[in-house]
Motif scaffolding. Structure first.
Motif, PDB file in Angstrom:
ATOM      1  N   ASN A  85      -4.787  -0.849  -3.188  1.00  0.00           N
ATOM      2  CA  ASN A  85      -5.938  -0.336  -2.445  1.00  0.00           C
ATOM      3  C   ASN A  85      -6.974  -1.393  -2.087  1.00  0.00           C
ATOM      4  OD1 ASN A  85      -7.405  -0.823  -4.742  1.00  0.00           O
ATOM      5  ND2 ASN A  85      -7.672   1.322  -5.279  1.00  0.00           N
ATOM      6  N   GLU A  86      -6.543  -2.641  -2.049  1.00  0.00           N
ATOM      7  CA  GLU A  86      -7.393  -3.737  -1.603  1.00  0.00           C
ATOM      8  C   GLU A  86      -8.714  -3.819  -2.372  1.00  0.00           C
ATOM      9  OE1 GLU A  86      -7.399  -4.390   2.658  1.00  0.00           O
ATOM     10  OE2 GLU A  86      -5.587  -3.184   2.852  1.00  0.00           O
ATOM     11  N   GLY A  87      -8.675  -3.454  -3.656  1.00  0.00           N
ATOM     12  CA  GLY A  87      -9.847  -3.609  -4.509  1.00  0.00           C
ATOM     13  C   GLY A  87     -10.849  -2.477  -4.471  1.00  0.00           C
ATOM     14  N   ILE A  88     -10.514  -1.374  -3.828  1.00  0.00           N
ATOM     15  CA  ILE A  88     -11.426  -0.229  -3.789  1.00  0.00           C
ATOM     16  C   ILE A  88     -11.338   0.473  -5.138  1.00  0.00           C
ATOM     17  CG2 ILE A  88     -11.987   1.960  -2.660  1.00  0.00           C
ATOM     18  CD1 ILE A  88     -10.519   0.801  -0.158  1.00  0.00           C
ATOM     19  N   PHE A  89     -12.400   0.419  -5.922  1.00  0.00           N
ATOM     20  CA  PHE A  89     -12.336   0.927  -7.284  1.00  0.00           C
ATOM     21  C   PHE A  89     -12.663   2.417  -7.404  1.00  0.00           C
ATOM     22  CE2 PHE A  89     -16.554  -0.793  -6.625  1.00  0.00           C
ATOM     23  CZ  PHE A  89     -17.383   0.219  -7.086  1.00  0.00           C
ATOM     24  N   PRO A 116      -0.509   3.611  11.261  1.00  0.00           N
ATOM     25  CA  PRO A 116      -0.556   2.147  11.384  1.00  0.00           C
ATOM     26  C   PRO A 116       0.083   1.403  10.213  1.00  0.00           C
ATOM     27  CG  PRO A 116      -2.614   3.073  12.114  1.00  0.00           C
ATOM     28  CD  PRO A 116      -1.837   4.203  11.507  1.00  0.00           C
ATOM     29  N   ARG A 117       0.064   1.972   9.033  1.00  0.00           N
ATOM     30  CA  ARG A 117       0.727   1.304   7.902  1.00  0.00           C
ATOM     31  C   ARG A 117       2.222   1.171   8.168  1.00  0.00           C
ATOM     32  NH1 ARG A 117      -2.470  -1.996   5.617  1.00  0.00           N
ATOM     33  NH2 ARG A 117      -3.990  -1.086   4.260  1.00  0.00           N
ATOM     34  N   TRP A 118       2.815   2.201   8.713  1.00  0.00           N
ATOM     35  CA  TRP A 118       4.257   2.174   8.987  1.00  0.00           C
ATOM     36  C   TRP A 118       4.567   1.216  10.140  1.00  0.00           C
ATOM     37  CZ3 TRP A 118       7.088   4.112   5.263  1.00  0.00           C
ATOM     38  CH2 TRP A 118       6.510   5.055   4.425  1.00  0.00           C
ATOM     39  N   ALA A 122      -2.029   5.585  -2.415  1.00  0.00           N
ATOM     40  CA  ALA A 122      -0.661   5.547  -1.872  1.00  0.00           C
ATOM     41  C   ALA A 122      -0.377   6.802  -1.059  1.00  0.00           C
ATOM     42  CB  ALA A 122       0.357   5.400  -2.997  1.00  0.00           C
ATOM     43  N   GLN A 123      -0.821   7.958  -1.543  1.00  0.00           N
ATOM     44  CA  GLN A 123      -0.588   9.207  -0.808  1.00  0.00           C
ATOM     45  C   GLN A 123      -1.299   9.185   0.546  1.00  0.00           C
ATOM     46  OE1 GLN A 123       1.603  11.592  -1.658  1.00  0.00           O
ATOM     47  NE2 GLN A 123       2.106  10.177  -3.310  1.00  0.00           N
ATOM     48  N   VAL A 124      -2.518   8.680   0.570  1.00  0.00           N
ATOM     49  CA  VAL A 124      -3.265   8.584   1.830  1.00  0.00           C
ATOM     50  C   VAL A 124      -2.584   7.593   2.771  1.00  0.00           C
ATOM     51  CG1 VAL A 124      -5.450   7.838   2.865  1.00  0.00           C
ATOM     52  CG2 VAL A 124      -5.459   9.242   0.797  1.00  0.00           C
ATOM     53  N   GLU A 125      -2.232   6.433   2.263  1.00  0.00           N
ATOM     54  CA  GLU A 125      -1.615   5.389   3.086  1.00  0.00           C
ATOM     55  C   GLU A 125      -0.305   5.858   3.710  1.00  0.00           C
ATOM     56  OE1 GLU A 125      -2.872   1.677   3.510  1.00  0.00           O
ATOM     57  OE2 GLU A 125      -4.214   3.376   3.621  1.00  0.00           O
ATOM     58  N   ARG A 126       0.440   6.673   3.015  1.00  0.00           N
ATOM     59  CA  ARG A 126       1.730   7.156   3.535  1.00  0.00           C
ATOM     60  C   ARG A 126       1.566   8.103   4.710  1.00  0.00           C
ATOM     61  NH1 ARG A 126       3.823   7.893  -2.550  1.00  0.00           N
ATOM     62  NH2 ARG A 126       4.255   5.680  -2.911  1.00  0.00           N
ATOM     63  N   SER A 146       0.817  -1.214   0.000  1.00  0.00           N
ATOM     64  CA  SER A 146       0.000   0.000   0.000  1.00  0.00           C
ATOM     65  C   SER A 146       0.848   1.261   0.000  1.00  0.00           C
ATOM     66  CB  SER A 146      -0.917   0.024   1.223  1.00  0.00           C
ATOM     67  OG  SER A 146      -1.851  -1.016   1.159  1.00  0.00           O
ATOM     68  N   VAL A 147       1.896   1.267   0.801  1.00  0.00           N
ATOM     69  CA  VAL A 147       2.761   2.440   0.914  1.00  0.00           C
ATOM     70  C   VAL A 147       3.551   2.672  -0.374  1.00  0.00           C
ATOM     71  CG1 VAL A 147       4.813   3.321   2.099  1.00  0.00           C
ATOM     72  CG2 VAL A 147       2.930   2.384   3.420  1.00  0.00           C
ATOM     73  N   VAL A 148       4.056   1.598  -0.965  1.00  0.00           N
ATOM     74  CA  VAL A 148       4.924   1.733  -2.134  1.00  0.00           C
ATOM     75  C   VAL A 148       4.135   1.894  -3.426  1.00  0.00           C
ATOM     76  CG1 VAL A 148       6.682   0.567  -3.528  1.00  0.00           C
ATOM     77  CG2 VAL A 148       6.834   0.513  -1.036  1.00  0.00           C
TER      78      VAL A 148
END
Length: 142
Positions: free
Chosen positions: A81-85, A101-103, A93-97, A75-77
């Protein structure tokens, strides 16, 4: 390294355990889910064995990514998006960064060793080669 919010959460968790044990007149059985298990583990590392004996009856962790999760790095790299279309991979990716918790759940090289997590036609990216991602993005674990 833990964030100030993570430290505050663990202090509140410790106080909640103590208050619950006192009000109920017995030791507490903790049940944690997902990232909550990492917070409980940190609490157990912070308190003494005597505290654990006094307040805890046990702990059950459900679906806790103790060794990290492949999807966190993906997700970070790449913006997986786990299938969210409704959102593009790039926007995701910008949101996940920006989501701590992702880190905190990046794959641990001791667990994933040589597992291939991303592949280009010419190259493969392994966990041990990506272990500096968190440091390069100046992220602090919760």
């Amino acid at each position: 390294v833990r964030s100030s919010r993570g430290k505050e959460f663990i202090r509140h968790l410790q106080a909640l355990v103590e208050e619950t044990a006192t009000k109920q007149g017995g030791r507490v059985l903790l049940l944690s889910h997902s990232l909550g298990g990492k917070f409980v583990l940190q609490l157990l590392r912070d308190v003494s064995p005597a505290w654990q004996d006094k307040y805890l009856r046990g702990w059950a962790a459900v679906s806790t990514p103790f060794g990290g999760a492949e999807t966190s790095l993906r997700s970070v790299v790449t913006g997986y998006n786990e299938g969210i279309f409704t959102i593009s991979d790039k926007a995701f990716a910008q949101v996940e960064r920006t989501w701590p918790p992702r880190w905190a759940t990046l794959p641990d090289p001791r667990v994933f060793v040589d597992k291939v997590l991303a592949r280009k036609v010419e190259t493969e990216n392994r966990v041990r080669e990506c272990s500096g991602v968190q440091a390069r993005h100046n992220r602090v674990m919760p």
